[in-house]
Design a protein around this motif. Structure first.
Motif, PDB file in Angstrom:
ATOM      1  N   GLY A 128      12.362  -0.538  -8.207  1.00  0.00           N
ATOM      2  CA  GLY A 128      10.826  -0.669  -7.309  1.00  0.00           C
ATOM      3  C   GLY A 128      10.274  -1.443  -6.735  1.00  0.00           C
ATOM      4  O   GLY A 128      10.985  -2.666  -6.798  1.00  0.00           O
ATOM      5  N   LEU A 129       9.283  -1.176  -6.061  1.00  0.00           N
ATOM      6  CA  LEU A 129       9.123  -2.381  -5.722  1.00  0.00           C
ATOM      7  C   LEU A 129       7.680  -3.625  -5.966  1.00  0.00           C
ATOM      8  O   LEU A 129       6.995  -2.620  -7.147  1.00  0.00           O
ATOM      9  CB  LEU A 129       8.019  -2.092  -4.328  1.00  0.00           C
ATOM     10  N   GLY A 130       7.850  -4.508  -5.989  1.00  0.00           N
ATOM     11  CA  GLY A 130       6.750  -5.912  -6.367  1.00  0.00           C
ATOM     12  C   GLY A 130       5.735  -5.850  -4.843  1.00  0.00           C
ATOM     13  O   GLY A 130       5.924  -6.095  -4.287  1.00  0.00           O
ATOM     14  N   ILE A 131       4.173  -5.079  -5.186  1.00  0.00           N
ATOM     15  CA  ILE A 131       3.216  -4.902  -4.692  1.00  0.00           C
ATOM     16  C   ILE A 131       2.261  -6.536  -5.237  1.00  0.00           C
ATOM     17  O   ILE A 131       2.218  -7.031  -5.752  1.00  0.00           O
ATOM     18  CB  ILE A 131       2.640  -3.706  -4.072  1.00  0.00           C
ATOM     19  N   VAL A 132       1.419  -6.586  -4.340  1.00  0.00           N
ATOM     20  CA  VAL A 132       0.375  -7.623  -4.514  1.00  0.00           C
ATOM     21  C   VAL A 132      -0.634  -6.832  -3.673  1.00  0.00           C
ATOM     22  O   VAL A 132      -1.211  -6.003  -3.206  1.00  0.00           O
ATOM     23  CB  VAL A 132       0.585  -9.075  -3.525  1.00  0.00           C
ATOM     24  N   THR A 133      -2.199  -7.569  -4.318  1.00  0.00           N
ATOM     25  CA  THR A 133      -3.525  -7.146  -4.068  1.00  0.00           C
ATOM     26  C   THR A 133      -4.100  -8.215  -3.096  1.00  0.00           C
ATOM     27  O   THR A 133      -3.941  -9.454  -2.672  1.00  0.00           O
ATOM     28  CB  THR A 133      -4.679  -6.889  -5.149  1.00  0.00           C
ATOM     29  N   VAL A 134      -4.061  -7.118  -1.495  1.00  0.00           N
ATOM     30  CA  VAL A 134      -5.185  -8.682  -0.498  1.00  0.00           C
ATOM     31  C   VAL A 134      -6.293  -8.947  -0.168  1.00  0.00           C
ATOM     32  O   VAL A 134      -6.598  -7.471  -1.204  1.00  0.00           O
ATOM     33  CB  VAL A 134      -3.884  -8.207   0.788  1.00  0.00           C
ATOM     34  N   PRO A 135      -6.669  -9.713   0.386  1.00  0.00           N
ATOM     35  CA  PRO A 135      -8.336  -9.956   0.184  1.00  0.00           C
ATOM     36  C   PRO A 135      -8.737  -9.084   0.954  1.00  0.00           C
ATOM     37  O   PRO A 135     -10.394  -9.100   1.094  1.00  0.00           O
ATOM     38  CB  PRO A 135      -8.219 -11.282   0.895  1.00  0.00           C
ATOM     39  N   THR A 136      -8.343  -9.043   2.575  1.00  0.00           N
ATOM     40  CA  THR A 136      -8.800  -8.063   3.105  1.00  0.00           C
ATOM     41  C   THR A 136      -8.831  -6.468   2.451  1.00  0.00           C
ATOM     42  O   THR A 136      -8.461  -5.413   1.775  1.00  0.00           O
ATOM     43  CB  THR A 136      -8.278  -7.180   4.860  1.00  0.00           C
ATOM     44  N   ARG A 137     -10.759  -5.804   2.547  1.00  0.00           N
ATOM     45  CA  ARG A 137     -11.222  -5.328   1.849  1.00  0.00           C
ATOM     46  C   ARG A 137     -11.361  -3.811   2.666  1.00  0.00           C
ATOM     47  O   ARG A 137     -10.929  -3.449   4.172  1.00  0.00           O
ATOM     48  CB  ARG A 137     -12.683  -5.367   1.750  1.00  0.00           C
ATOM     49  N   ARG A 138     -10.782  -2.718   2.727  1.00  0.00           N
ATOM     50  CA  ARG A 138     -10.649  -1.348   3.619  1.00  0.00           C
ATOM     51  C   ARG A 138     -11.613  -0.921   3.842  1.00  0.00           C
ATOM     52  O   ARG A 138     -13.417  -1.122   3.135  1.00  0.00           O
ATOM     53  CB  ARG A 138     -10.221  -0.434   2.314  1.00  0.00           C
ATOM     54  N   ILE A 139     -11.996  -0.677   4.891  1.00  0.00           N
ATOM     55  CA  ILE A 139     -12.853  -0.369   5.921  1.00  0.00           C
ATOM     56  C   ILE A 139     -14.389   0.573   4.502  1.00  0.00           C
ATOM     57  O   ILE A 139     -13.033   1.848   4.522  1.00  0.00           O
ATOM     58  CB  ILE A 139     -12.876   0.124   7.216  1.00  0.00           C
ATOM     59  N   LYS A 160      -1.458  -5.735   5.305  1.00  0.00           N
ATOM     60  CA  LYS A 160       0.541  -6.184   6.393  1.00  0.00           C
ATOM     61  C   LYS A 160       0.733  -7.032   5.919  1.00  0.00           C
ATOM     62  O   LYS A 160       1.385  -8.115   5.287  1.00  0.00           O
ATOM     63  CB  LYS A 160       0.673  -4.971   6.897  1.00  0.00           C
ATOM     64  N   ILE A 161      -0.071  -8.094   6.986  1.00  0.00           N
ATOM     65  CA  ILE A 161       0.001  -9.066   7.643  1.00  0.00           C
ATOM     66  C   ILE A 161      -0.136 -10.768   6.333  1.00  0.00           C
ATOM     67  O   ILE A 161       0.847 -10.886   5.617  1.00  0.00           O
ATOM     68  CB  ILE A 161      -0.375  -9.868   8.379  1.00  0.00           C
ATOM     69  N   GLU A 162      -0.872  -9.931   4.999  1.00  0.00           N
ATOM     70  CA  GLU A 162      -1.464 -10.983   4.038  1.00  0.00           C
ATOM     71  C   GLU A 162      -0.216 -10.748   2.868  1.00  0.00           C
ATOM     72  O   GLU A 162      -0.422 -11.320   2.396  1.00  0.00           O
ATOM     73  CB  GLU A 162      -2.279 -10.432   3.588  1.00  0.00           C
ATOM     74  N   ALA A 163       0.584  -9.215   2.780  1.00  0.00           N
ATOM     75  CA  ALA A 163       1.531  -8.309   2.126  1.00  0.00           C
ATOM     76  C   ALA A 163       2.160  -9.223   2.218  1.00  0.00           C
ATOM     77  O   ALA A 163       3.033 -10.088   1.045  1.00  0.00           O
ATOM     78  CB  ALA A 163       1.687  -7.040   2.052  1.00  0.00           C
ATOM     79  N   LYS A 164       2.677 -10.059   3.543  1.00  0.00           N
ATOM     80  CA  LYS A 164       3.797 -11.090   4.283  1.00  0.00           C
ATOM     81  C   LYS A 164       3.993 -11.719   3.476  1.00  0.00           C
ATOM     82  O   LYS A 164       4.463 -12.372   3.130  1.00  0.00           O
ATOM     83  CB  LYS A 164       4.372 -10.258   5.576  1.00  0.00           C
ATOM     84  N   GLN A 165       2.805 -12.811   3.887  1.00  0.00           N
ATOM     85  CA  GLN A 165       2.465 -13.307   3.999  1.00  0.00           C
ATOM     86  C   GLN A 165       2.459 -13.690   1.954  1.00  0.00           C
ATOM     87  O   GLN A 165       3.471 -14.999   1.417  1.00  0.00           O
ATOM     88  CB  GLN A 165       1.039 -14.131   4.168  1.00  0.00           C
TER      89      GLN A 165
END
Ligand code: PMP
Length: 288
Positions: A128-139, A160-165
């Motif tokens: 399984g993956l560990g994921i995050v919620t990013v600040p950038t909202r979906r248009i 995607k950039i924020e996820a990597k950060q």
């Protein structure tokens, strides 16, 4: 590698579009990401239908008929001797001037690339993956319908950039109301007390072809499924979670924003759905 470009098959080094193409200048165009499994293109008709609808939504005249597109897609796989591949079908607005005006672009450009698949590493399918919620909202759909698979992916790229950060490979994007829309390149499902839940397209999700396959699997196997508004809380406190996409297929998620989901291992419904999906890709499809 041979690339289909505006009616011809050309070497990848020769597969070039103009710097005046509005696909490049403005992200003005539509595309599809499709999979070839053991010589069968999975749900090709559905992909072509979505492509036609995306084109209609942005008032882009399709340069080829459904049958011609289908042939060109299959032929690109054949020309490259492929049995398993990821296919990228792109239609751009074509060459115009330096202004926005799409009506000054007389001829859309179309290209099809069939190449290697880059899946997530196997360990994530197992554990399984560990994921995050990013600040950038979906248009929001009022600005750009998320059902249009357009060449404008900057919103997702910021996510995607924020996820990597944050050290994650994928991220949840919320809509303006704070509800879960989807991930940067995947749809999302959770299991809650035996029921499958997923956000509706109206919340800012693409109507994924893999997503619609999961809906079919749920119907066929009697797993109840509903489209509902989901918050981050609903995912933190879900029993199971997984993502779907043509590239990712079905991938379990075991952590969101540092909270362990369920047992912290891919759950039984996720594993069942993943197994059914893998079985379907062998059976369904257009033979190339
Ligand atoms: N959402 C987004 C934003 C996507 O780009 C994709 C495609 N990678 C998906 C969902 C999944 O759609 P599909 O199952 O059709 O690949």
């Amino acid at each position: 590698m041979k690339v289909y470009l505006d009616g011809k098959f050309v070497d990848s080094a020769e597969a070039k579009v103009s710097v005046f193409d509005h696909g490049l200048l403005y992200g003005d165009g539509v595309f599809e990401g499709i999979r070839l499994y053991d010589g069968n293109i999975f749900r090709l008709e559905e992909h072509l239908e979505r492509l036609e609808n995306s084109a209609k939504a942005i008032m882009l005249q399709m340069p080829l008929s459904r049958a011609e597109l289908s042939w060109a897609t299959c032929e690109t796989c054949r020309q490259n001797g492929l049995r398993d591949a990821y296919i990228r079908l792109v239609i751009t607005r074509g060459v115009g001037d330096l202004g926005l005006a799409p009506w000054l672009c007389p001829k859309p450009s179309i290209f099809i690339i069939a190449g290697k698949i880059s899946l997530y590493p196997q360990e994530y399918y197992d554990n399984g993956l560990g994921i995050v919620t990013v600040p950038t909202r979906r248009i929001g759909p009022a600005a750009l319908p998320s059902t249009v698979k357009s060449l404008n992916y900057l919103n997702n790229i910021l996510g995607k950039i924020e996820a990597k950060q944050f050290g994650a490979l994928e991220a949840i994007m919320l809509n303006d109301q704070g509800y879960v829309a989807e991930c940067t390149a995947d749809n999302i499902f959770v299991v809650h007390k035996g029921e499958l839940l997923t956000p509706a397209a109206s919340q800012g999700a693409l109507k994924g072809i893999t997503r619609s396959t999961i809906i079919d699997i749920a119907q066929a196997t009697g797993i109840p499924l509903r489209e509902v508004d989901l918050t981050r809380y609903d995912i933190w406190c879900a029993d199971e979670c997984f993502l779907t996409g043509s590239g990712a297929e079905v991938i379990p998620v075991v952590k969101l924003d540092g909270r362990v989901i369920g047992t912290g291992k891919p759950g039984p419904i996720t594993q069942r759905v993943l197994a059914d999906f893998r079985a379907r890709v062998k059976l369904e499809g257009t033979r190339i």
